[in-house]
Design a protein around this motif. Structure first.
Motif, PDB file in Angstrom:
ATOM      1  N   THR A 234      -5.403   1.051  -0.449  1.00 23.79           N
ATOM      2  CA  THR A 234      -4.862   1.830  -1.552  1.00 23.79           C
ATOM      3  C   THR A 234      -5.908   2.796  -2.092  1.00 23.79           C
ATOM      4  O   THR A 234      -5.607   3.953  -2.403  1.00 23.79           O
ATOM      5  N   ALA A 235      -7.153   2.339  -2.211  1.00 20.06           N
ATOM      6  CA  ALA A 235      -8.228   3.205  -2.692  1.00 20.06           C
ATOM      7  C   ALA A 235      -8.443   4.383  -1.745  1.00 20.06           C
ATOM      8  O   ALA A 235      -8.679   5.517  -2.178  1.00 20.06           O
TER       9      ALA A 235
ATOM     10  N   SER B  42      -7.920   8.426  -2.476  1.00 16.20           N
ATOM     11  CA  SER B  42      -8.917   9.455  -2.163  1.00 16.20           C
ATOM     12  C   SER B  42      -8.289  10.615  -1.409  1.00 16.20           C
ATOM     13  O   SER B  42      -8.598  11.788  -1.663  1.00 16.20           O
ATOM     14  N   VAL B  43      -7.404  10.302  -0.470  1.00 16.48           N
ATOM     15  CA  VAL B  43      -6.756  11.354   0.315  1.00 16.48           C
ATOM     16  C   VAL B  43      -5.831  12.191  -0.563  1.00 16.48           C
ATOM     17  O   VAL B  43      -5.802  13.419  -0.457  1.00 16.48           O
ATOM     18  N   PHE B  44      -5.076  11.550  -1.442  1.00 11.36           N
ATOM     19  CA  PHE B  44      -4.219  12.296  -2.354  1.00 11.36           C
ATOM     20  C   PHE B  44      -5.053  13.248  -3.215  1.00 11.36           C
ATOM     21  O   PHE B  44      -4.642  14.386  -3.474  1.00 11.36           O
ATOM     22  N   ARG B  45      -6.198  12.774  -3.691  1.00 11.19           N
ATOM     23  CA  ARG B  45      -7.071  13.659  -4.480  1.00 11.19           C
ATOM     24  C   ARG B  45      -7.577  14.808  -3.620  1.00 11.19           C
ATOM     25  O   ARG B  45      -7.636  15.950  -4.066  1.00 11.19           O
TER      26      ARG B  45
ATOM     27  N   THR C 247       0.824  -1.198   0.000  1.00  9.01           N
ATOM     28  CA  THR C 247       0.000   0.000   0.000  1.00  9.01           C
ATOM     29  C   THR C 247       0.857   1.246   0.000  1.00  9.01           C
ATOM     30  O   THR C 247       2.056   1.202   0.137  1.00  9.01           O
ATOM     31  N   LEU C 248       0.210   2.394  -0.174  1.00 10.61           N
ATOM     32  CA  LEU C 248       0.914   3.649  -0.311  1.00 10.61           C
ATOM     33  C   LEU C 248       1.152   4.305   1.036  1.00 10.61           C
ATOM     34  O   LEU C 248       0.428   4.079   1.988  1.00 10.61           O
ATOM     35  N   SER C 249       2.163   5.168   1.071  1.00 11.55           N
ATOM     36  CA  SER C 249       2.427   5.970   2.259  1.00 11.55           C
ATOM     37  C   SER C 249       2.524   7.416   1.831  1.00 11.55           C
ATOM     38  O   SER C 249       3.275   7.743   0.940  1.00 11.55           O
TER      39      SER C 249
END
Length: 496
Positions: free
Chosen positions: A108-109, A113-116, A21-23
């Protein structure tokens, strides 16, 4: 290995790509994921007498290991095994660490969403796919801190492989002397520091040794390295052409901005200062925005999600680097950098409200005088943004953003590059000042004043491909003299 352009994917060939997953703070690489796995298992460190360690170094690696030990000022406790794999087998080994479970996909989804919501990616970006693309390209070797061996793509050690192995052997030394599993677990468990900031120190240390190793090679070997690196850079660049700027940034930041902090630490206290930083309190992401600053952040309580919120995520740090990335896409990057370094500590949490993912941030100003300029910059950033609200109650400053969905506009690629240029300029000036025997505090002040000097950044950038002329040298000296004089009067000069 690290070219002039920050978003050159080949700069990360010395270490594994991030997996799973992303950080948001910094993407965690395979080696960090393996460290975390080891920390949560029954794995126990073993000593050099255990039978599975080789008695001698692989003949191809032995001379590299000897030079790395000399450059790092540490002795290897014992050799480690070197495993050579065919390219397909190597990539399969890397991919075996990916988490493809439904829980991982859901996380990841949420991250997407948070990055957007923060404005860092657009609605059409598929970050899961982008990270997978970057992950699968460009790795030549990596150190596995669980199995305690180095995995190499191919069996022939050309110059590029040798330089890469120098990087990985530095990780071996770090592990044998400081126990990377323990260090990683401490960072993961920290309620103030950031695991990505720790990774910048770990990778920064390895990059400076690989760079020093490269410098001691023959002129012919250095020329061959440049040729090999350019060829590999072109290949990887083509494979990752569609990857969003944010992904390149997250992958590259520890390798780009970790080494300058290590160089500043070296000037202040040699390898001992680097060792202390690796084993001391986990720093904040100020290591990316304020070169050489490894002080731990202040403790900030997790901001409360909205009443009735569902599916609340785990709290995470939100430090100066995160603040810089957020602000700099909408306000002047030089101002955003000055303001970001007013963040003394921060925490954030994601949650679902009426089916929409939102992200709430709370940061503590570094001191009483920092609160107002920090608040004003956030207000300018938030103006006109949909689904954004401010929270300035009490001593903390914060905001809440919610996912705009697939309609989110793509962030400006030129602005991303401008943001990176400002960071690179700041770090390079800080290192130069520190190497001129200035203290780290004074060096960072000089960088702030230089950034605020009209034309200074463009002048430095123009010198990437030629030696300075007499006129350019005079201009540089004048900038340095003015910055130094200002900072001698006030070491906090340049802060809002």
């Amino acid at each position: 290995m690290y070219g002039d352009g920050f978003d050159d994917p080949a700069r990360e060939m010395g270490s594994p790509r991030p997996t799973g997953t992303l950080s948001r703070s910094i993407a965690i690489a395979v080696f960090a994921a393996l460290l975390s796995a080891a920390a949560g298992s029954t794995f126990v460190a073993v000593n050099a007498s255990q039978s599975w360690y080789p008695k001698k170094w692989d003949p191809q690696v032995a001379p590299i290991a000897a030079k790395v030990a000399q450059l790092r000022g540490l002795d290897f406790a014992h050799p480690v095994a070197i495993e050579y794999l065919a390219p397909n087998d190597f990539e399969n080994r890397l991919g075996s660490n990916d988490d493809t479970s439904s829980a991982a996909k859901a996380k990841t989804a949420r991250e997407e969403s948070v990055f957007r919501a923060l404005g860092l990616v657009g609605g059409k970006d598929d970050l899961g796919k982008a990270f997978a693309t970057d992950e699968s390209s460009g790795v030549l070797a990596y150190y596995d801190p669980v199995q305690k061996n180095i995995i190499v793509r191919g069996s022939t050690l050309d110059v590029q492989h040798r330089v890469t192995i120098a990087h990985e052997l530095t990780h071996v030394l770090q592990d044998q002397h400081f126990d990377l599993t323990k260090v990683q677990k401490r960072a993961d468990d920290s309620h103030t520091g950031d695991a990505g900031a720790l990774r910048a120190l770990v990778e920064g240390d390895a990059v400076r040794i690989q760079d020093d190793y490269l410098k001691q090679l023959s002129t012919a070997d250095q020329a061959e390295y440049d040729r090999e690196n350019k060829a590999e850079s072109g290949r990887v660049g083509n494979e990752t052409a569609g990857v969003p700027d944010l992904v390149h940034l997250l992958f590259g930041a520890p390798y780009e901005f970790g080494p300058p902090t290590i160089r500043v630490l070296l000037q202040s206290g040699g390898n001992g200062a680097v060792n202390d930083a690796l084993t001391g309190p986990t720093p904040s992401t100020e290591v990316f925005t304020s070169t050489g600053d490894v002080d731990p952040p202040v403790l900030v309580a997790m901001p409360a999600p909205s009443a009735g919120a569902a599916d609340v995520g785990d709290p995470e740090s939100f430090g100066p680097f995160e603040m810089y990335l957020t602000l700099a896409l909408r306000i002047d990057p030089a101002r955003a950098l000055r303001v970001a370094n007013l963040v003394g500590g921060g925490r954030a949490v994601s949650f679902a409200s009426k089916g929409i993912v939102c992200y709430r941030v709370a940061v503590a100003p570094a001191d009483a005088s920092s609160r107002q300029p920090l608040l004003e910059a956030i207000q300018v950033w938030a103006k006109g943004r949909a689904r954004t609200s401010l929270d300035a109650a009490g001593d903390l400053v914060g905001f809440t953003v919610c996912d705009p969905g697939k309609r989110a506009p793509e962030p400006s690629s030129p602005r991303f590059h401008e943001m990176i240029d400002v960071l690179e300029f700041s770090s390079s000036i800080t290192v130069a000042a520190a190497q001129g025997q200035a203290t780290a505090v004074f060096a960072r002040c000089v960088a702030r004043i230089a950034i605020a000097t009209p034309g200074a950044e463009a002048l430095v950038r123009s010198l990437a491909d030629h030696e300075p002329t007499a006129l350019e040298t005079t201009k540089l000296r004048n900038i340095g003299a003015r910055s130094g004089a200002t900072c001698r009067d006030d070491s906090r000069a340049g802060l809002p």
